[in-house]
Design an enzyme around this catalytic site. Structure first.
Site, PDB file in Angstrom:
ATOM      1  N   GLU A   1       0.288   5.151   6.572  1.00 23.90           N
ATOM      2  CA  GLU A   1       0.191   3.883   7.035  1.00 23.90           C
ATOM      3  C   GLU A   1      -0.290   4.181   8.574  1.00 23.90           C
ATOM      4  O   GLU A   1       0.775   4.425   9.588  1.00 23.90           O
ATOM      5  CB  GLU A   1       1.504   3.042   7.022  1.00 23.90           C
ATOM      6  CG  GLU A   1       1.974   2.765   5.707  1.00 23.90           C
ATOM      7  CD  GLU A   1       2.625   1.519   5.740  1.00 23.90           C
ATOM      8  OE1 GLU A   1       2.502   0.460   5.121  1.00 23.90           O
ATOM      9  OE2 GLU A   1       3.719   1.421   6.420  1.00 23.90           O
TER      10      GLU A   1
ATOM     11  N   GLU B   1       7.983   0.875  11.878  1.00 19.73           N
ATOM     12  CA  GLU B   1       8.779   0.016  12.528  1.00 19.73           C
ATOM     13  C   GLU B   1      10.056   0.494  12.733  1.00 19.73           C
ATOM     14  O   GLU B   1      10.726   0.382  14.128  1.00 19.73           O
ATOM     15  CB  GLU B   1       8.523  -1.527  11.901  1.00 19.73           C
ATOM     16  CG  GLU B   1       7.340  -1.907  12.005  1.00 19.73           C
ATOM     17  CD  GLU B   1       6.883  -3.107  10.935  1.00 19.73           C
ATOM     18  OE1 GLU B   1       7.922  -3.448  10.375  1.00 19.73           O
ATOM     19  OE2 GLU B   1       5.561  -3.267  10.912  1.00 19.73           O
TER      20      GLU B   1
ATOM     21  N   GLY C   1      -0.304  -4.763  10.084  1.00 18.52           N
ATOM     22  CA  GLY C   1      -0.306  -6.340  10.703  1.00 18.52           C
ATOM     23  C   GLY C   1      -1.316  -6.655  11.464  1.00 18.52           C
ATOM     24  O   GLY C   1      -1.114  -7.726  12.109  1.00 18.52           O
TER      25      GLY C   1
ATOM     26  N   ASN D   1       6.138  -4.809   0.873  1.00 18.31           N
ATOM     27  CA  ASN D   1       7.277  -4.621   2.071  1.00 18.31           C
ATOM     28  C   ASN D   1       7.220  -6.155   2.540  1.00 18.31           C
ATOM     29  O   ASN D   1       6.643  -6.435   3.388  1.00 18.31           O
ATOM     30  CB  ASN D   1       6.666  -3.586   2.722  1.00 18.31           C
ATOM     31  CG  ASN D   1       7.585  -3.291   3.977  1.00 18.31           C
ATOM     32  OD1 ASN D   1       8.956  -4.165   3.959  1.00 18.31           O
ATOM     33  ND2 ASN D   1       7.383  -2.734   5.201  1.00 18.31           N
ATOM     34  N   TRP D   2       8.420  -6.886   2.450  1.00 14.94           N
ATOM     35  CA  TRP D   2       8.685  -8.059   3.031  1.00 14.94           C
ATOM     36  C   TRP D   2       9.285  -7.995   4.348  1.00 14.94           C
ATOM     37  O   TRP D   2       9.514  -9.075   4.907  1.00 14.94           O
ATOM     38  CB  TRP D   2       9.579  -8.803   2.141  1.00 14.94           C
ATOM     39  CG  TRP D   2       8.784  -9.492   0.974  1.00 14.94           C
ATOM     40  CD1 TRP D   2       7.658  -9.291   0.415  1.00 14.94           C
ATOM     41  CD2 TRP D   2       9.224 -10.766   0.235  1.00 14.94           C
ATOM     42  NE1 TRP D   2       7.117  -9.887  -0.798  1.00 14.94           N
ATOM     43  CE2 TRP D   2       8.264 -10.970  -0.841  1.00 14.94           C
ATOM     44  CE3 TRP D   2      10.353 -11.652   0.250  1.00 14.94           C
ATOM     45  CZ2 TRP D   2       8.195 -12.124  -1.655  1.00 14.94           C
ATOM     46  CZ3 TRP D   2      10.288 -12.719  -0.649  1.00 14.94           C
ATOM     47  CH2 TRP D   2       9.084 -12.893  -1.666  1.00 14.94           C
ATOM     48  N   LYS D   3       9.760  -6.981   4.824  1.00 18.82           N
ATOM     49  CA  LYS D   3      10.325  -6.774   6.142  1.00 18.82           C
ATOM     50  C   LYS D   3      11.246  -7.922   6.464  1.00 18.82           C
ATOM     51  O   LYS D   3      11.867  -7.936   5.390  1.00 18.82           O
ATOM     52  CB  LYS D   3       9.060  -6.873   7.143  1.00 18.82           C
ATOM     53  CG  LYS D   3       7.868  -5.998   6.713  1.00 18.82           C
ATOM     54  CD  LYS D   3       6.972  -5.837   7.986  1.00 18.82           C
ATOM     55  CE  LYS D   3       5.738  -5.228   7.467  1.00 18.82           C
ATOM     56  NZ  LYS D   3       4.842  -4.797   8.627  1.00 18.82           N
TER      57      LYS D   3
ATOM     58  N   GLY E   1       2.288  -5.258   3.471  1.00 18.09           N
ATOM     59  CA  GLY E   1       3.129  -6.217   4.290  1.00 18.09           C
ATOM     60  C   GLY E   1       2.914  -7.723   3.812  1.00 18.09           C
ATOM     61  O   GLY E   1       3.065  -8.120   2.890  1.00 18.09           O
ATOM     62  N   GLY E   2       1.985  -8.232   4.834  1.00 16.49           N
ATOM     63  CA  GLY E   2       1.579  -9.597   4.932  1.00 16.49           C
ATOM     64  C   GLY E   2       1.147 -10.361   3.655  1.00 16.49           C
ATOM     65  O   GLY E   2       1.573 -11.302   3.144  1.00 16.49           O
TER      66      GLY E   2
ATOM     67  N   HIS F   1       9.530   3.806   7.826  1.00 14.15           N
ATOM     68  CA  HIS F   1       8.543   2.959   8.226  1.00 14.15           C
ATOM     69  C   HIS F   1       8.374   2.988   9.575  1.00 14.15           C
ATOM     70  O   HIS F   1       9.256   3.410  10.601  1.00 14.15           O
ATOM     71  CB  HIS F   1       8.761   1.565   8.019  1.00 14.15           C
ATOM     72  CG  HIS F   1       7.714   0.562   7.893  1.00 14.15           C
ATOM     73  ND1 HIS F   1       7.288   0.077   8.849  1.00 14.15           N
ATOM     74  CD2 HIS F   1       6.661   0.112   6.957  1.00 14.15           C
ATOM     75  CE1 HIS F   1       6.286  -0.829   8.590  1.00 14.15           C
ATOM     76  NE2 HIS F   1       5.874  -0.764   7.582  1.00 14.15           N
TER      77      HIS F   1
ATOM     78  N   SER G   1      -2.664  -3.605   6.583  1.00 12.99           N
ATOM     79  CA  SER G   1      -3.834  -4.599   6.375  1.00 12.99           C
ATOM     80  C   SER G   1      -4.413  -4.730   5.097  1.00 12.99           C
ATOM     81  O   SER G   1      -5.725  -5.059   5.077  1.00 12.99           O
ATOM     82  CB  SER G   1      -4.757  -4.650   7.705  1.00 12.99           C
ATOM     83  OG  SER G   1      -3.779  -4.990   8.821  1.00 12.99           O
TER      84      SER G   1
END
Ligand code: PEP
Length: 248
Positions: free
Chosen positions: A163, A95, A169, A10-12, A229-230, A93, A208
């Site tokens: 999640e 967010e 993150g 997930n590159w957001k 993500g990251g 998600h 994470s």
């Protein structure tokens, strides 16, 4: 029988055209790990070019609208996303549930729209730290799942991502026993919602995940992959997670 592992990046809101080469590198790497399904969900602006550059690799979106078309300024329908070359979308998600106040009912409607347009759907659920500390994590997550669950869903197009909001993150990861307990609870909630087909629905862990903890997380019962993500932004970081999934 264990489900085939599924690793989704997930590159957001990260990635310009210069990062298309990272997607190509990740796709090339994924091709060398045949036993794992891999996808990247970049910003919508990169979907068409990424899909064209990486034929056969899964490119996804991070949201879609629940309507087919209409007066929804700034939004994208599932059909538009499919036409751009995506084959799946992340939905609900945390967010988006926080920033855009998305409700379970909206997530459910979006999942139905995604399926109608031919997209796979990854529905995200997860508790806040406060909810976990209050001992409510399982109730919250199972409630989100029941409220977001699209009618007639099956494993061919539906994936669930657990999640924990406090792990996204932050570099913090739940205890393995907590992941195991939650994934088992999600599996039994799925069985209540859909009966026999529940075992084949893949349940991803997200929050994470990285090259150092992936093997341990992916070995947990009912963890069928990861939403990352990251650590999905480059082949260098994502590669060890894909490898861990191939070896799990
Ligand atoms: C995510 O946003 O879905 C996620 C899991 O992020 P990170 O891996 O950076 O925690």
């Amino acid at each position: 029988m264990a489900n085939r592992k599924y690793i989704v990046g997930n590159w957001k809101m990260n990635g310009l055209r210069a990062q298309l080469s990272d997607i190509a590198d990740i796709a090339a790497l994924a091709e060398t790990h045949e036993g794992v399904d891999v996808a990247i969900c970049p910003p919508v602006t990169l979907i068409a070019q990424a899909a064209e550059n990486t034929q056969g690799f899964k490119i996804g979106a991070q949201d879609c609208h629940f309507a087919i078309s209409g007066a929804h300024t700034g939004c994208l329908s599932a059909e538009m996303i499919r036409e751009a070359g995506a084959t799946l979308t992340i939905l609900g998600h945390s967010e988006r549930r926080t920033d855009q106040h998305e409700t379970d009912a909206e997530v459910k409607a979006k999942a139905q729209a995604a399926h109608s347009a031919g997209l796979g759907a990854i529905i995200c659920v997860g508790e806040t730290e406060q909810e976990r500390d209050a001992g409510k994590a399982i109730d919250i997550v199972c409630g989100q799942l029941a409220g977001s669950f699209p009618e007639g869903a099956d494993a061919d197009w539906l994936t669930i991502a657990y999640e924990p909001v406090w792990a996204i993150g932050t570099g913090r990861v739940p205890e393995v026993s907590d992941v195991e307990e939650m994934h088992a609870a999600i599996r039994s909630q799925l069985a209540q919602l859909m009966g026999d087909g529940a075992g084949a629905v893949r349940i991803l862990y997200g929050g994470s995940m990285n090259g150092s903890n992936a093997a341990q997380l992916l070995a947990v019962a009912n963890v069928d992959g990861g939403l990352v993500g990251g650590a999905s932004l480059t082949a260098e970081k994502f590669g060890p997670i894909i490898k861990a999934a191939a070896e799990a």
